[in-house]
Design an enzyme around this catalytic site. Structure first.
Site, short mmCIF file in Angstrom:
data_model
loop_
_atom_site.label_atom_id
_atom_site.label_comp_id
_atom_site.label_asym_id
_atom_site.label_seq_id
_atom_site.Cartn_x
_atom_site.Cartn_y
_atom_site.Cartn_z
N THR A 83 0.89 -1.18 0.00
CA THR A 83 0.00 0.00 0.00
C THR A 83 0.92 1.22 0.00
OG1 THR A 83 -0.11 -0.20 2.41
CG2 THR A 83 -2.02 -1.00 1.18
N THR A 118 -0.88 -2.20 5.78
CA THR A 118 -1.26 -0.97 6.49
C THR A 118 -2.21 -0.18 5.58
OG1 THR A 118 0.89 -0.99 7.55
CG2 THR A 118 -0.34 1.07 7.66
N GLU A 145 11.60 -5.03 9.36
CA GLU A 145 12.29 -5.69 8.25
C GLU A 145 13.61 -6.26 8.74
OE1 GLU A 145 12.64 -3.28 4.76
OE2 GLU A 145 10.47 -3.03 4.62
N LYS A 196 -2.26 1.22 14.19
CA LYS A 196 -1.07 1.07 13.34
C LYS A 196 -0.50 2.44 12.94
CE LYS A 196 2.03 -0.60 10.79
NZ LYS A 196 3.22 -1.16 11.41
N ASN A 200 3.14 4.08 14.38
CA ASN A 200 4.27 4.44 13.52
C ASN A 200 4.55 5.94 13.54
OD1 ASN A 200 5.20 2.00 12.81
ND2 ASN A 200 4.44 2.00 10.72
N CYS A 252 7.92 2.06 5.90
CA CYS A 252 6.69 2.36 6.64
C CYS A 252 6.58 3.76 7.24
CB CYS A 252 6.48 1.31 7.72
SG CYS A 252 6.15 -0.31 7.00
N ASP A 256 3.37 6.12 6.50
CA ASP A 256 2.32 6.02 7.51
C ASP A 256 2.07 7.36 8.22
OD1 ASP A 256 2.36 3.44 6.66
OD2 ASP A 256 2.89 2.52 8.57
N MET A 305 18.82 1.61 4.71
CA MET A 305 18.37 2.48 5.81
C MET A 305 19.04 2.10 7.11
SD MET A 305 16.54 5.04 6.35
CE MET A 305 16.69 5.82 7.93
N LYS A 306 19.13 0.81 7.36
CA LYS A 306 19.76 0.38 8.61
C LYS A 306 20.57 -0.88 8.36
CE LYS A 306 15.27 -1.54 9.90
NZ LYS A 306 14.16 -1.50 10.78
#
Ligand SMILES: NC(=O)c1ccc[n+]([C@@H]2O[C@H](COP(=O)([O-])OP(=O)(O)OC[C@H]3O[C@@H](n4cnc5c(N)ncnc54)[C@H](O)[C@@H]3O)[C@@H](O)[C@H]2O)c1
Length: 386
Positions: A83, A118, A145, A196, A200, A252, A256, A305-306
């Protein structure tokens, strides 16, 4: 129970593996390479638990490219489809879900559907109204993730929307696989969807708070670490999720927060827009701060990202790159998951020693790889640095 799961991304695959320990699960994805990998007990995603469970556990799990033949004798369909946020419409693009629900309803109107994607607040209720049904459910997914299956096995809570009566069976399904005896909360679908998006957005707000604290500290020549440690000792604030970064990112949080703000419409609010704006201001500040070192060549250490991530979805570093591109500076990238010497017009140098020759190396998250050139690493990864 026979369960069909649509979408073999982080959410769908970890749900499928979790539930196939005790149920028959059919996993559906339009990407045949993913389906083939799964059927060969190999993970399409970088996630230690998924890799291990696929390889070593006795799972009742088969993947296919279409779910049509399985709806007739399934007891439940789980939707874990993307989404994405549509910038033009300023709302989630729910067409993958819309199409899947339409197809399922046409084949078997009485088949319970559980949405794990989501979604905007009100979506489940509106879909039940559209199909004059009460068997579309929503259960927010809180996994991370890279730790997706671990989080599914140790859920912080299980939340299911309460409507047609099947919610208790859904909660039982998840609770019986959990290793940590989580709390179960049943609530209206609009409320479960709210949980949700508010959860976030809270996390994004917290990241932004510590990032703007860090911006202040840099501007004033103060040590962020001292300030953060000092305030985090207050148990109401807590010493966690407080490590500064270039900005929040990933699949996300950026979308979000935007969706929650869009859901407010004319409801009075003043807090949510600044959370989105703060992230942009932070990235602009970081780019400017990097340029104060007057580098001629900047090395960008990783696009993920991480640590441990296998994709670049909405990494904060991309916006920093875009800002730096406007400066008179040469940008090079080190990203071992890119199998090419160019990425979006920039040179990729995956020979670490050669890459390290850049004037300054910028890293959202520090790694041992950079230990020998620490003095020219620019990072705000304060707590990992020591
Ligand atoms: N990634 C996360 O950490 C996370 C956490 C909580 C919630 N979510 C939400 O869950 C949803 C899915 O996220 P994800 O990260 O697993 O997504 P993803 O993009 O990694 O995976 C989605 C999968 O669906 C497949 N797909 C697309 N259209 C399809 C169709 N018509 N039929 C079958 N498969 C199809 C894609 O090929 C892909 O493999 C999103 O709404 C996301 O916001 C994600």
């Amino acid at each position: 129970m026979k369960i069909t799961v649509l979408g073999m991304g982080y959410v769908g695959l970890s749900n499928a593996i979790l539930l196939s320990q005790s149920n028959e699960v059919i996993g559906i994805d339009v990407v045949s390479e993913k389906v083939n990998l799964i059927n060969n007990k190999k993970s399409p995603l970088k996630d230690d638990y998924i890799i291990n469970y696929l390889k070593n556990k006795n799972l009742n799990f088969v993947a296919k490219t279409s779910g049509k033949d399985d709806y007739a004798d399934s007891d439940l369909v789980i939707l874990a489809l993307p989404t994405n946020y549509d910038e033009k419409e300023e709302f989630f693009d729910t067409h993958f879900l819309d199409d899947a629900i339409k197809e399922i309803k046409e084949i078997r109107n009485n088949l319970p559907i559980l949405i794990k994607s989501t979604i905007p607040i009100g979506y489940t209720r509106e879909k039940n109204e559209e199909y004059k049904s009460n068997n579309i459910y929503f259960s927010p997914e809180f996994l991370r993730e890279g730790k997706a299956l671990y989080d599914s096995l140790h859920p912080s809570r299980i939340i299911v929307s309460e409507n047609g009566g099947f919610e208790k069976e859904i909660a039982r399904l998840y609770k019986s696989e959990a290793l940590n005896n989580p709390k179960v909360l049943l609530m209206k679908s609009d409320e479960a969807e709210s949980v949700k998006l508010f959860a976030n957005t809270y996390l994004a707000m917290r990241v932004s708070f510590f990032n703007e604290l860090d911006t202040f500290a840099i501007a004033k020549g103060l040590d962020s670490k001292n300030i953060i440690e000092g305030i985090s000792e207050d148990p109401r604030i807590g010493n966690y999720y407080n490590n500064p970064s270039f900005g929040y990112g990933g699949y996300c949080l950026p979308k979000d927060t935007r969706q929650l703000y869009a859901n407010y419409k004319e409801i009075p609010n003043a807090l949510f827009k600044p959370i989105i704006e703060s992230n942009e201001v932070r990235k602009e500040f970081i780019a400017k701060d990097i340029m104060t070192y007057k580098p001629k060549q900047i090395g960008i250490y990783r696009l993920v990202m991480k640590k441990g991530s296998d994709n670049f979805r909405k990494s904060a570093i991309f916006d920093i790159i875009e800002i730096l591109k406007k400066e008179n500076v040469d940008l090079i990238i080190y990203e071992p998951t890119v199998d090419s010497d160019e990425f979006e017009g920039l040179k990729v140098i995956n020979n670490l020693e050669e890459f390290k020759e850049a004037d300054i190396i910028i890293a959202n998250r520090i790694s041992d790889d950079l230990k020998d050139i620490e003095e020219k690493v620019y990072s705000r990864d304060i707590f990992t640095r020591d």
